[in-house]
Write an enzyme that holds these catalytic residues in place. Structure first.
Site, PDB file in Angstrom:
ATOM      1  N   HIS A  59      68.828 -34.920  80.877  1.00  0.00           N
ATOM      2  CA  HIS A  59      69.145 -35.396  82.233  1.00  0.00           C
ATOM      3  C   HIS A  59      68.377 -36.661  82.631  1.00  0.00           C
ATOM      4  O   HIS A  59      67.844 -36.757  83.738  1.00  0.00           O
ATOM      5  CB  HIS A  59      68.895 -34.285  83.256  1.00  0.00           C
ATOM      6  CG  HIS A  59      69.859 -33.128  83.160  1.00  0.00           C
ATOM      7  ND1 HIS A  59      71.153 -33.270  82.743  1.00  0.00           N
ATOM      8  CD2 HIS A  59      69.708 -31.802  83.433  1.00  0.00           C
ATOM      9  CE1 HIS A  59      71.775 -32.092  82.778  1.00  0.00           C
ATOM     10  NE2 HIS A  59      70.916 -31.172  83.172  1.00  0.00           N
ATOM     11  N   HIS A  75      74.487 -32.429  89.739  1.00  0.00           N
ATOM     12  CA  HIS A  75      73.972 -31.126  89.345  1.00  0.00           C
ATOM     13  C   HIS A  75      74.002 -30.163  90.529  1.00  0.00           C
ATOM     14  O   HIS A  75      73.078 -29.363  90.722  1.00  0.00           O
ATOM     15  CB  HIS A  75      72.568 -31.246  88.754  1.00  0.00           C
ATOM     16  CG  HIS A  75      72.306 -30.278  87.655  1.00  0.00           C
ATOM     17  ND1 HIS A  75      72.326 -28.920  87.858  1.00  0.00           N
ATOM     18  CD2 HIS A  75      72.058 -30.464  86.340  1.00  0.00           C
ATOM     19  CE1 HIS A  75      72.063 -28.315  86.717  1.00  0.00           C
ATOM     20  NE2 HIS A  75      71.910 -29.235  85.777  1.00  0.00           N
ATOM     21  N   GLU A 127      79.472 -29.692  85.623  1.00  0.00           N
ATOM     22  CA  GLU A 127      78.971 -31.067  85.546  1.00  0.00           C
ATOM     23  C   GLU A 127      79.953 -31.905  84.728  1.00  0.00           C
ATOM     24  O   GLU A 127      80.041 -31.735  83.515  1.00  0.00           O
ATOM     25  CB  GLU A 127      77.595 -31.066  84.895  1.00  0.00           C
ATOM     26  CG  GLU A 127      76.585 -30.211  85.636  1.00  0.00           C
ATOM     27  CD  GLU A 127      75.497 -29.683  84.703  1.00  0.00           C
ATOM     28  OE1 GLU A 127      74.744 -30.497  84.149  1.00  0.00           O
ATOM     29  OE2 GLU A 127      75.412 -28.461  84.518  1.00  0.00           O
TER      30      GLU A 127
HETATM   31  C1  GAL Z   1      72.162 -28.005  82.738  1.00  0.00           C
HETATM   32  C2  GAL Z   1      71.986 -27.861  81.266  1.00  0.00           C
HETATM   33  C3  GAL Z   1      71.123 -26.649  81.018  1.00  0.00           C
HETATM   34  C4  GAL Z   1      69.797 -26.786  81.759  1.00  0.00           C
HETATM   35  C5  GAL Z   1      70.071 -27.084  83.222  1.00  0.00           C
HETATM   36  C6  GAL Z   1      68.823 -27.369  84.014  1.00  0.00           C
HETATM   37  O1  GAL Z   1      72.936 -29.132  83.007  1.00  0.00           O
HETATM   38  O2  GAL Z   1      73.244 -27.731  80.646  1.00  0.00           O
HETATM   39  O3  GAL Z   1      70.898 -26.468  79.638  1.00  0.00           O
HETATM   40  O4  GAL Z   1      69.035 -27.800  81.181  1.00  0.00           O
HETATM   41  O5  GAL Z   1      70.905 -28.188  83.346  1.00  0.00           O
HETATM   42  O6  GAL Z   1      68.012 -26.258  84.116  1.00  0.00           O
END
Ligand code: GAL
Length: 340
Positions: free
Chosen positions: A106, A176, A301
């Protein structure tokens, strides 16, 4: 109420104010904070016309600063993971900062979710936020100027992302937002039903890095083409949206039998990460004292595929210098299903 107006939500440790804008349109309203450009609330009517806040969020900036779940935030410069925290562009290797074991997640430890965005324009039902990400931030080449515009209209929350870079770079922006269509503090989403408009997905290894394959969902638990209850299953994968052609196409449907609320996700992007809140345990207390735990919410997402710079078969998330990145995702809300 301070509709379309901004209020101070809190102050960063260095004194920079974080503001909140409230948007309304008909029976839908939402709150957007400038920290991480995050969606803090999203209130829609249930089947009886009663308002339900379906987005996870916190009452204080301190809680946002304390959590590591990316609650509600805009993610950049690259949503999801880049394996080995490196990629090559035009023959040059770019190391990125790691924050998920050896991998980059991210946008890195100080991704766009940790930045204070600026409010560029606002009306009763829309706000445009902007962010300037300097050349080299988290390892990425080029100064990236980004805007994200949230608009509430016609029962939908639409997010338009735009970006421009001073050098060729990667750009993969997403929201997110965590949703629970029974209400943000209502516990497990296992009774929710889901449908994904995707016949293929990108298998991943134990660290959630794609293998590079694109496989059919047929005959596997990844086949969510028919609406079905989640039950005890959990997901954290990227699906390949059917019919991707850079226009807005339906990608996912989620429905709560408790409130009757359904949410349709439409996007111009090729992929969608369906994540069932598997790592939500340890989350700080939510709005109004709500408890947010494992499977207490889901994320849809929209994105370029995880680790795409390291897989030549995946659609490219490279943004050329001089080019404008633009993508759009809309979350449409209604109750029950229209027949026909
Ligand atoms: C999501 C990701 C997960 C985890 C989460 C944040 O987008 O797919 O694996 O990292 O964010 O806790």
């Amino acid at each position: 109420m301070n509709e379309g107006k901004k209020t101070v939500f809190g102050y960063m440790p260095d004194g920079v104010p974080v503001e909140e804008v409230l948007l309304t349109d008909g029976a839908i309203s939402c709150g957007i904070i400038t920290y991480g450009g995050a969606l803090r609330s999203l209130t829609v009517p249930d089947r009886n016309g009663q308002p339900v806040d379906v987005a996870l969020g916190f009452d204080t900036l301190e809680a946002y600063l304390a959590q590591d779940k990316y609650i509600g935030a805009i993610i950049g410069r690259y949503a999801n993971r880049i394996g080995g925290s490196r990629f090559a562009l035009d023959g040059k290797e770019y190391p990125l900062r790691s924050n998920d074991g050896a991998n980059h997640l991210h946008g890195g430890p100080e991704g766009f979710d940790k930045q204070v965005w600026r409010i560029r324009a606002q009306t009763r039902n829309s706000v445009t936020l902007s962010l300037n990400s300097p050349d080299g931030q988290e390892g990425y080449p080029g100064t990236l100027d980004v805007t994200a515009t949230y608009t509430l209209a016609d029962r939908a929350l639409e997010i338009v992302y735009q970006a421009k870079s001073s050098r060729t770079t990667l750009c993969n922006l997403t929201s997110h937002a965590y949703f629970n269509l029974s209400g943000h503090g209502s516990g497990s989403i296992e009774s929710h039903q889901f449908r994904l408009s995707a016949s293929r997905y990108t298998p991943a290894d134990e660290n959630l890095i794609p293998t590079g394959a694109i496989e059919s969902v047929k005959g596997t638990p990844m086949d969510l083409r028919q609406l079905q209850p989640l039950g005890a299953r959990e997901y954290d994968h990227n699906w390949v949206i059917d019919g991707w052609n850079s226009a807005l196409v339906p990608a996912a449907l989620a429905w709560s039998p408790d409130t009757g609320i359904y949410m349709e996700t439409l996007t111009t992007l090729p992929g969608i990460q369906f994540y069932t809140g598997n790592f939500l345990d340890g989350c700080p207390e939510g709005k109004g004292g709500a408890a947010y735990g494992r499977h207490g919410a889901f994320c849809l997402e929209t994105q370029y595929f995880p680790d795409s710079p390291n897989h030549s078969r995946f659609p490219s998330a490279v943004l050329q210098v001089g080019e404008i990145y633009e993508s759009k995702t809309a979350y449409y809300f209604d109750t029950e299903f229209k027949t026909g």
